[in-house]
Scaffold this motif. Structure first.
Motif, PDB file in Angstrom:
ATOM      1  N   GLU A   1       0.819  -1.219   0.000  1.00 50.88           N
ATOM      2  CA  GLU A   1       0.000   0.000   0.000  1.00 50.88           C
ATOM      3  C   GLU A   1       0.855   1.273   0.000  1.00 50.88           C
ATOM      4  N   HIS A   2       2.004   1.191   0.694  1.00 50.80           N
ATOM      5  CA  HIS A   2       2.868   2.375   0.829  1.00 50.80           C
ATOM      6  C   HIS A   2       4.000   2.385  -0.179  1.00 50.80           C
TER       7      HIS A   2
ATOM      8  N   GLU B   1      11.860   7.874   2.898  1.00 48.53           N
ATOM      9  CA  GLU B   1      11.674   7.867   4.347  1.00 48.53           C
ATOM     10  C   GLU B   1      10.203   8.088   4.731  1.00 48.53           C
ATOM     11  N   ALA B   2       9.526   9.009   4.060  1.00 47.84           N
ATOM     12  CA  ALA B   2       8.130   9.302   4.415  1.00 47.84           C
ATOM     13  C   ALA B   2       7.259   8.067   4.238  1.00 47.84           C
ATOM     14  N   ASP B   3       7.506   7.303   3.160  1.00 49.03           N
ATOM     15  CA  ASP B   3       6.724   6.093   2.922  1.00 49.03           C
ATOM     16  C   ASP B   3       7.049   5.017   3.944  1.00 49.03           C
ATOM     17  N   LEU B   4       8.330   4.931   4.293  1.00 50.12           N
ATOM     18  CA  LEU B   4       8.745   3.944   5.288  1.00 50.12           C
ATOM     19  C   LEU B   4       8.132   4.267   6.647  1.00 50.12           C
ATOM     20  N   ALA B   5       8.171   5.533   7.015  1.00 50.25           N
ATOM     21  CA  ALA B   5       7.614   5.938   8.312  1.00 50.25           C
ATOM     22  C   ALA B   5       6.107   5.684   8.341  1.00 50.25           C
ATOM     23  N   ALA B   6       5.422   5.965   7.224  1.00 49.08           N
ATOM     24  CA  ALA B   6       3.980   5.725   7.161  1.00 49.08           C
ATOM     25  C   ALA B   6       3.684   4.229   7.249  1.00 49.08           C
ATOM     26  N   THR B   7       4.571   3.426   6.658  1.00 48.13           N
ATOM     27  CA  THR B   7       4.407   1.972   6.738  1.00 48.13           C
ATOM     28  C   THR B   7       4.471   1.508   8.188  1.00 48.13           C
ATOM     29  N   VAL B   8       5.444   2.034   8.920  1.00 42.57           N
ATOM     30  CA  VAL B   8       5.594   1.647  10.326  1.00 42.57           C
ATOM     31  C   VAL B   8       4.364   2.076  11.131  1.00 42.57           C
TER      32      VAL B   8
ATOM     33  N   ALA C   1       1.340   2.370  10.009  1.00 40.72           N
ATOM     34  CA  ALA C   1       0.252   1.474   9.642  1.00 40.72           C
ATOM     35  C   ALA C   1       0.424   0.104  10.306  1.00 40.72           C
ATOM     36  N   LEU C   2       1.677  -0.350  10.374  1.00 41.54           N
ATOM     37  CA  LEU C   2       1.933  -1.639  11.030  1.00 41.54           C
ATOM     38  C   LEU C   2       1.559  -1.570  12.509  1.00 41.54           C
ATOM     39  N   ARG C   3       1.884  -0.428  13.133  1.00 40.56           N
ATOM     40  CA  ARG C   3       1.609  -0.264  14.567  1.00 40.56           C
ATOM     41  C   ARG C   3       0.130  -0.434  14.881  1.00 40.56           C
ATOM     42  N   SER C   4      -0.716   0.028  13.954  1.00 44.85           N
ATOM     43  CA  SER C   4      -2.142  -0.027  14.252  1.00 44.85           C
ATOM     44  C   SER C   4      -2.830  -1.219  13.576  1.00 44.85           C
ATOM     45  N   ALA C   5      -2.044  -2.120  12.997  1.00 46.56           N
ATOM     46  CA  ALA C   5      -2.653  -3.283  12.332  1.00 46.56           C
ATOM     47  C   ALA C   5      -3.072  -4.318  13.361  1.00 46.56           C
ATOM     48  N   ASP C   6      -4.193  -4.980  13.119  1.00 46.70           N
ATOM     49  CA  ASP C   6      -4.712  -6.015  14.025  1.00 46.70           C
ATOM     50  C   ASP C   6      -3.702  -7.130  14.254  1.00 46.70           C
TER      51      ASP C   6
END
Lengths: 440, 440
Positions: free
Chosen positions: A376-377, A411-418, A420-425
Motif C-alpha cells: 500500500e505504501h 523515508e516518508a513512505d517507510l515511516a507511514a508503513t511503520v 500502519a503496522l503499529r495499528s494493524a490487528d
C-alpha cells in the motif's frame, strides 16, 4: 630572532585544548617559525580566572582577564572558550581588526557560521575551524580543498566519541545501555549532562558544518533531523550483530533529489545499521571517522581521535600555521563559499532502507496482511524472517517475531508503513525500527 | 562569462587520468567557476598521437602535439604524461613562465622533487602533486597543512594497490602467490611488467614523497630500503593469520634516533606483519590507506582508492582548484619546506620486531643454543612457540618448528641474529623472517 617577522597570536580560553595549544606554540616555536617563515608570539591568554589550575604549566604573565584588549592588535586570534557569547563578539571584533581567526567552537559555527564567514570575507581574513568537527582528524580542509574539484554526494560521520564508546561497548562486551553509559561516564567520555551527546545535539552541530562545507550551502542546525541513542537497547544491538550489522550514531550530509525533482541537501543524525564489513564498522571506542562518497574520488574515509586536549590542539595548530602562512604571503583568506544555495529538504524526502522488528500473531494470513501494508505504501521487502516464539514449556504461545528488511524507499513512505503496522490487528508491537546506511 | 576572469589550463597527457581530468574540467565548468571565482579554460591537451583512442570523448580541436607551445601562456599546467622526460623539462618551462603546476607523476617527484620545488619557489609558483601518492586519498595536503603544527613521528602506508590486492587474496581466499598474481593481472591491477609493483619500486617512490613532506627533509629515493612481496608464500600468510596477523606491503616513513644518538629519518618498504585489529588490516583489495602517528594528534588514518582514472583525477582537480584560487588571490605558492635537513639513516638503525620461523633439530639443548644466539646479539624473545613435526606415520622425525617473536630491537641486531641462526648447528633452516609493524 633569526630575522623572522613576528606574528602576534591571542589565545582566548585555556581549558584542556587551550592549554595544549599554548604548550605546542611555546615548545615548538623554532620549528614552527621554520615552517611558517615567521615567528608566532603568544601575546596572551584570556581567561576568566587567572589563578585557575591548568593542565599545563604556562608563564603566569601570559594570562589576562581582558579578552577584548588582547584581541586588539593580534594578527591571529584563537578562540577556545566555547559557547556563543562572548566568543562570537570577540571573533567579530578580531575579524573587524583584520585578524585571522581559528576556532574549535562547533556550537558557534553551527549556529552562526555564515555570519562569521561573511565578516571574514568582508576584510579578506581567514576563518578556520578544523577542530570543530572530529577534533584531530583533518576533514574540513580535505572537503573544502582536496575535494574542491569533485562532487561530494554523501558524508557519513561517526563524530561523537561518547556515543560511539557506549554503542561499541554494548556491541563488543554485551553491556546494557546503562552499564555502557556508566563506564563511559567513569572514563570521562560523557559530560556531567550527557544530553548533548546521547540525544545527538553535538552530532547535529557537526552535521550542519559538514553539510554546509560539502555542499556549499547554508544548512541551519535547526533543519537537521535528530534522533539520539537513548532508545537503543541491548536486544537491538544483539539482533544487529547476529544479522551482520553494527549500530552506529551517524551524522549524515547527503545530496538528494526530492520526490518532485528538487535538488537539495539532507542533514540528519540517527543511530543506523551499518554492515560489519563497512570501514565505519571498525571504528571502536571513542574514535571518530568520516566516510565520504564523491563522484570522481569514490569512497574515502578519515579516521582518528575525536576528542582530547592535545589531539584537538593539533587541528588548531594546523589552522594556525595555515593562517600564519597566509598572513606572510599576503592575499585574502579563502572564503567558505555558500554559492550553491541548495534547499535543505525534510527527512521525509531521504531515500533509505528500514529494518523493522515486529511481534505478530502466529496465525494464517498475518504475513499477507503485513505484505499488503507494505505494498500500500509502495515499500517492498528485501528480506522477511519469522521466528515463532515458544513459551518456556516449549509450546507455541501464539506469537511470532518478524524481521522485515525493506528495499530502499522514501523515508516518508517507510515511516507511514511503520505507523500502519503499529495499528494493524495482526501486529502486537513494533519492537525496533532502524535505518540501514552505508550500503554502497 | 558571468564576469569571471579566465584562467588558461594546459593539460599534458591524455591517458585514463588525463581524459577524466579533461572531462571534469569541461563538465563542471560552471560549478568550478563558482567555487574558484574564475573560469578554468582548457587551452589544450598535448598528446603524442592526436588520433589515439581516449577513454572519454573530447573536442578534437583541443588536441595538439606541440606541448612546448601549449605550456607558453598557460596559467596552470597539469602534467599527466608520466616518466621523467619530457615531463620534467615541460614542468620547468611552465614554472619559469610563472605558471602553477599540478602533476600526478610520482616517479618524477621522487627523483627530482626538490629541484622542481626550488624552481617553483624561485618564481613564487605553486607545485602540487596530491595525486602522486594514494591517488584519490587526500594525504599530502593533510600532512603539509593540517598537521603543520604537529610533529609527525611515523607514517605507515599501504600505497600500492596491486600488491595489496595480491596479499589480500592470499589472506582471504587462500590463493597461492601465483594464482593471486594471475587474478590481479586479469583484473588489470598489475602492469604488463609487474616488477615496479611487486618489487616495491612504486611504493619506494611514494615512501620518498611521504617522508620528505612529513619530515621537511630531502629523502632521495635511492636511500629507501626496499623489499618486495615476491618471496611471500601462502604458508607465511597462513601462519600469520593463525597468529592473529595479516601481511601488508608497507611504505614506512619514520623519525628515528640512531644508536649513537643522531636524530634522523628512515624511509623503507617491506612486507610486514600487522595485527588484525589494526585499522590497516581492514584495507582490502586494491584500496590504499595511510596511517599517520603524530605527537599531538595521535593516530590518524586516510583511506580510499589508490588508483583509477576518475579517482586520480579527483586529486588532480583538488590541486587545480587550489592553484586557481591562489592565482586569483595573488601571493606566492606555499613552498614544501625541506628546512629540517635531517640525515636519512640506514635501515640497520630502525627499531622493529621480528617474527622468525625456524626448522630445528628436536633434541635437548636446542632451545638453549638458540636462546644463547639471541642473547649474544642483545635480542630478547617476546614469545617462543615450538611444534614437533611428525612424519605421516605419526612418528617424530627428529625435527621441530620454532616460531620466535622478538621484542623490539635494532634492525641491525635482528638481522645479525638471523644470520647467526642460519649457520647454527641446531638449525635446519630459517623458513620465514618478517617484521612486525604498527604495534601501537
Amino acid at each position: 630572532m633569526n630575522g623572522y617577522r613576528d606574528l602576534r597570536v591571542a589565545l582566548l580560553g585555556c581549558g584542556s585544548v587551550g592549554a595544549q595549544t599554548a604548550r605546542l606554540i611555546l615548545e615548538h616555536g623554532d620549528e614552527l617559525a621554520a615552517r611558517i617563515g615567521a615567528r608566532l608570539t603568544l601575546a596572551g591568554i584570556a581567561v576568566r580566572d587567572v589563578d585557575a589550575k591548568r593542565d599545563v604549566e604556562l608563564p603566569r604573565e601570559l594570562f589576562t582577564t581582558d579578552a577584548e584588549r588582547l584581541v586588539q592588535g593580534a594578527d591571529i586570534v584563537i578562540e577556545l572558550m566555547g559557547g556563543i557569547e562572548p566568543a562570537k563578539s570577540l571573533i567579530l571584533k578580531a575579524l573587524e581588526g583584520g585578524a585571522d581567526v581559528v576556532t574549535a567552537n562547533k556550537a558557534l559555527i553551527a549556529a552562526h557560521g555564515p555570519e562569521l564567514a561573511d565578516a571574514a570575507e568582508q576584510v579578506g581574513a581567514q576563518l578556520s575551524y578544523e577542530a570543530a568537527v572530529a577534533a584531530a582528524i583533518p576533514i574540513l580542509r580535505p572537503l573544502r580543498e582536496s575535494l574542491a574539484g569533485d562532487q561530494i554526494t554523501r558524508v557519513l560521520g561517526i563524530v561523537n566519541g561518547s556515543t560511539n564508546y557506549i554503542l561499541d561497548r554494548m556491541d563488543r562486551f554485551g553491556d546494557s545501555a546503562e552499564d555502557a553509559a556508566r563506564v563511559a561516564s567513569e572514563l570521562g567520555f560523557l559530560e556531567a549532562d550527557p544530553t548533548l551527546d546521547v540525544e545527538g545535539y553535538d552530532a547535529a552541530q557537526k552535521a550542519t558544518i559538514l553539510a554546509s562545507i560539502a555542499f556549499h550551502t547554508e544548512v541551519p542546525v535547526e533543519t537537521v533531523h535528530r534522533e539520539g541513542i537513548t532508545a537503543i537497547t541491548a536486544e537491538q544491538i544483539e539482533a544487529a550483530r547476529s544479522a551482520g550489522f553494527v549500530i552506529k550514531l551517524l551524522a549524515i550530509a547527503e545530496r538528494i533529489t526530492s520526490s518532485d525533482g528538487v535538488e537539495g541537501v539532507s542533514a540528519r543524525v540517527y543511530p543506523a545499521l551499518i554492515r560489519r564489513d563497512h570501514p565505519l564498522a571498525a571504528v571502536h571506542e571513542g574514535k571518530n571517522a568520516v566516510f565520504v562518497e564523491a563522484e570522481a574520488a569514490g569512497e574515502l574515509m578519515f579516521y582518528g581521535a575525536g576528542a582530547g586536549g592535545s589531539e584537538t590542539a593539533s587541528a588548531v595548530l594546523g589552522d594556525l600555521v595555515s593562517a600564519a602562512r597566509r598572513h606572510i604571503a599576503g592575499g585574502p583568506g579563502i572564503p567558505g563559499s555558500l554559492h550553491a544555495e541548495l534547499p535543505v529538504l525534510p527527512v521525509g524526502e531521504v531515500t533509505t532502507a528500514y529494518q523493522i522488528m515486529l511481534e505478530v500473531r502466529d496465525q494464517p494470513g498475518v504475513l499477507a496482511a503485513i505484505a499488503g501494508i507494505l505494498a500500500e505504501h509502495g515499500v517492498s521487502a528485501a528480506s522477511v524472517e519469522q521466528t515463532v516464539l515458544e513459551s518456556h514449556g516449549g509450546e507455541r504461545d501464539g506469537r511470532a517475531t518478524l524481521v522485515i528488511g525493506t528495499h530502499q524507499a522514501r523515508e516518508a513512505d517507510l515511516a507511514a508503513t511503520v505507523d500502519a503496522l503499529r495499528s494493524a490487528d495482526a501486529v502486537h508491537a513494533v519492537t525496533s525500527v532502524l535505518r540501514l546506511e552505508g550500503n554502497a
